[in-house]
Write a protein that holds these residues in place. Sequence first.
Motif, mmCIF file in Angstrom:
data_model
loop_
_atom_site.group_PDB
_atom_site.id
_atom_site.type_symbol
_atom_site.label_atom_id
_atom_site.label_comp_id
_atom_site.label_asym_id
_atom_site.label_seq_id
_atom_site.Cartn_x
_atom_site.Cartn_y
_atom_site.Cartn_z
ATOM 1 N N TYR A 55 30.575 -37.977 9.246
ATOM 2 C CA TYR A 55 30.957 -39.354 8.970
ATOM 3 C C TYR A 55 32.411 -39.616 9.342
ATOM 4 C CZ TYR A 55 26.604 -40.425 6.642
ATOM 5 O OH TYR A 55 25.285 -40.643 6.377
ATOM 6 N N GLU A 56 33.242 -38.577 9.380
ATOM 7 C CA GLU A 56 34.632 -38.750 9.783
ATOM 8 C C GLU A 56 34.743 -38.987 11.283
ATOM 9 O OE1 GLU A 56 37.125 -35.578 8.466
ATOM 10 O OE2 GLU A 56 36.523 -35.790 6.392
ATOM 11 N N ASN A 57 33.722 -38.682 12.018
ATOM 12 C CA ASN A 57 33.718 -38.822 13.467
ATOM 13 C C ASN A 57 32.526 -39.680 13.885
ATOM 14 O OD1 ASN A 57 34.962 -38.247 15.879
ATOM 15 N ND2 ASN A 57 33.803 -36.393 16.237
ATOM 16 N N ALA A 58 32.250 -40.710 13.100
ATOM 17 C CA ALA A 58 31.012 -41.474 13.238
ATOM 18 C C ALA A 58 30.848 -42.137 14.597
ATOM 19 C CB ALA A 58 30.928 -42.524 12.128
ATOM 20 N N ILE A 59 31.891 -42.701 15.147
ATOM 21 C CA ILE A 59 31.755 -43.420 16.415
ATOM 22 C C ILE A 59 31.394 -42.451 17.536
ATOM 23 C CG2 ILE A 59 32.978 -44.790 18.150
ATOM 24 C CD1 ILE A 59 34.544 -46.045 15.807
ATOM 25 N N ALA A 60 32.107 -41.333 17.629
ATOM 26 C CA ALA A 60 31.802 -40.345 18.670
ATOM 27 C C ALA A 60 30.410 -39.766 18.482
ATOM 28 C CB ALA A 60 32.848 -39.224 18.659
ATOM 29 N N GLU A 61 30.035 -39.494 17.231
ATOM 30 C CA GLU A 61 28.695 -38.955 16.971
ATOM 31 C C GLU A 61 27.630 -39.968 17.385
ATOM 32 O OE1 GLU A 61 27.966 -35.918 16.127
ATOM 33 O OE2 GLU A 61 30.006 -35.273 15.727
ATOM 34 N N ARG A 62 27.879 -41.243 17.159
ATOM 35 C CA ARG A 62 26.920 -42.291 17.532
ATOM 36 C C ARG A 62 26.768 -42.370 19.046
ATOM 37 N NH1 ARG A 62 22.504 -44.139 17.471
ATOM 38 N NH2 ARG A 62 22.185 -46.338 17.796
ATOM 39 N N LEU A 67 23.589 -41.337 23.985
ATOM 40 C CA LEU A 67 23.463 -40.706 25.299
ATOM 41 C C LEU A 67 22.306 -39.703 25.318
ATOM 42 C CD1 LEU A 67 27.208 -40.193 26.241
ATOM 43 C CD2 LEU A 67 25.611 -41.852 27.214
ATOM 44 N N LYS A 68 22.121 -38.985 24.217
ATOM 45 C CA LYS A 68 21.041 -37.998 24.159
ATOM 46 C C LYS A 68 19.679 -38.659 23.969
ATOM 47 C CE LYS A 68 23.901 -34.284 22.349
ATOM 48 N NZ LYS A 68 24.223 -33.493 21.144
ATOM 49 N N GLN A 69 19.598 -39.667 23.089
ATOM 50 C CA GLN A 69 18.309 -40.258 22.745
ATOM 51 C C GLN A 69 17.872 -41.341 23.729
ATOM 52 O OE1 GLN A 69 19.104 -41.465 18.743
ATOM 53 N NE2 GLN A 69 19.295 -39.358 18.041
ATOM 54 N N GLU A 70 18.745 -42.293 24.014
ATOM 55 C CA GLU A 70 18.358 -43.402 24.888
ATOM 56 C C GLU A 70 18.338 -43.002 26.359
ATOM 57 O OE1 GLU A 70 20.387 -47.106 24.337
ATOM 58 O OE2 GLU A 70 20.371 -46.898 22.159
ATOM 59 N N ASN A 96 29.245 -50.406 30.883
ATOM 60 C CA ASN A 96 29.293 -51.635 31.666
ATOM 61 C C ASN A 96 28.127 -52.589 31.479
ATOM 62 O OD1 ASN A 96 31.705 -51.188 33.531
ATOM 63 N ND2 ASN A 96 30.576 -49.268 33.707
ATOM 64 N N ARG A 97 26.985 -52.077 31.043
ATOM 65 C CA ARG A 97 25.791 -52.926 30.985
ATOM 66 C C ARG A 97 25.163 -53.041 29.606
ATOM 67 N NH1 ARG A 97 22.880 -50.324 36.163
ATOM 68 N NH2 ARG A 97 24.531 -50.738 37.654
ATOM 69 N N ARG A 98 25.450 -52.101 28.718
ATOM 70 C CA ARG A 98 24.772 -52.065 27.423
ATOM 71 C C ARG A 98 25.620 -52.767 26.360
ATOM 72 N NH1 ARG A 98 24.418 -49.386 22.639
ATOM 73 N NH2 ARG A 98 22.385 -48.699 21.927
ATOM 74 N N PRO A 99 25.217 -53.973 25.893
ATOM 75 C CA PRO A 99 25.972 -54.628 24.825
ATOM 76 C C PRO A 99 25.823 -53.856 23.512
ATOM 77 C CG PRO A 99 24.084 -55.966 25.471
ATOM 78 C CD PRO A 99 24.070 -54.748 26.327
ATOM 79 N N HIS A 100 26.842 -53.918 22.695
ATOM 80 C CA HIS A 100 26.857 -53.185 21.431
ATOM 81 C C HIS A 100 27.047 -54.154 20.271
ATOM 82 C CE1 HIS A 100 27.390 -49.226 23.426
ATOM 83 N NE2 HIS A 100 27.918 -49.988 24.356
ATOM 84 N N LEU A 101 26.216 -54.024 19.266
ATOM 85 C CA LEU A 101 26.333 -54.868 18.084
ATOM 86 C C LEU A 101 27.725 -54.731 17.467
ATOM 87 C CD1 LEU A 101 24.873 -56.833 16.219
ATOM 88 C CD2 LEU A 101 24.063 -54.875 14.907
ATOM 89 N N SER A 102 28.251 -53.516 17.425
ATOM 90 C CA SER A 102 29.575 -53.295 16.832
ATOM 91 C C SER A 102 30.695 -53.922 17.661
ATOM 92 C CB SER A 102 29.836 -51.797 16.654
ATOM 93 O OG SER A 102 29.837 -51.151 17.902
ATOM 94 N N ASN A 103 30.395 -54.325 18.896
ATOM 95 C CA ASN A 103 31.369 -55.008 19.761
ATOM 96 C C ASN A 103 31.028 -56.489 19.912
ATOM 97 O OD1 ASN A 103 32.776 -52.664 20.262
ATOM 98 N ND2 ASN A 103 31.875 -52.315 22.269
#
Length: 135
Positions: A55-62, A67-70, A96-103
Amino acid sequence: GALRALNMAIKNRVYKERPLIHHSDRGLQYCANEYQKLLKDNGVQSSMTEKYDPYENAIAERINGILKQEFDIAKNIKNLDLKKELIKNAITIYNNRRPHLSNYMLTPIQMHKQQILKRKQYKSKKLNNDIIVQL
């Protein structure tokens, strides 16, 4: 491998005049003297998680999970050149192409180029020292 990747990232940096923080978990490759020296020699501030808590590295882990799953970059491909090309394409699409809810449904590139919207902040899901909320 980690040193080669860091050298490549430093070499390809676009905003070289801006301060840079390298955040990582406490993996041996990131704690190594040679790795830390390369960061220091290039004016990059080092930041690490405190307790190996994902959880301390949540953004990188996400990002790694996406990248692994999608994009399925973890699949067992023996051809290194093909693997590199798949990873390169996945990162290009992601940025460049994938919009992000967090953004606010902008791509990472769009988010970094604009100066109006603030980056969302994430809080630890820890309630106290050892209890993690399971969603």
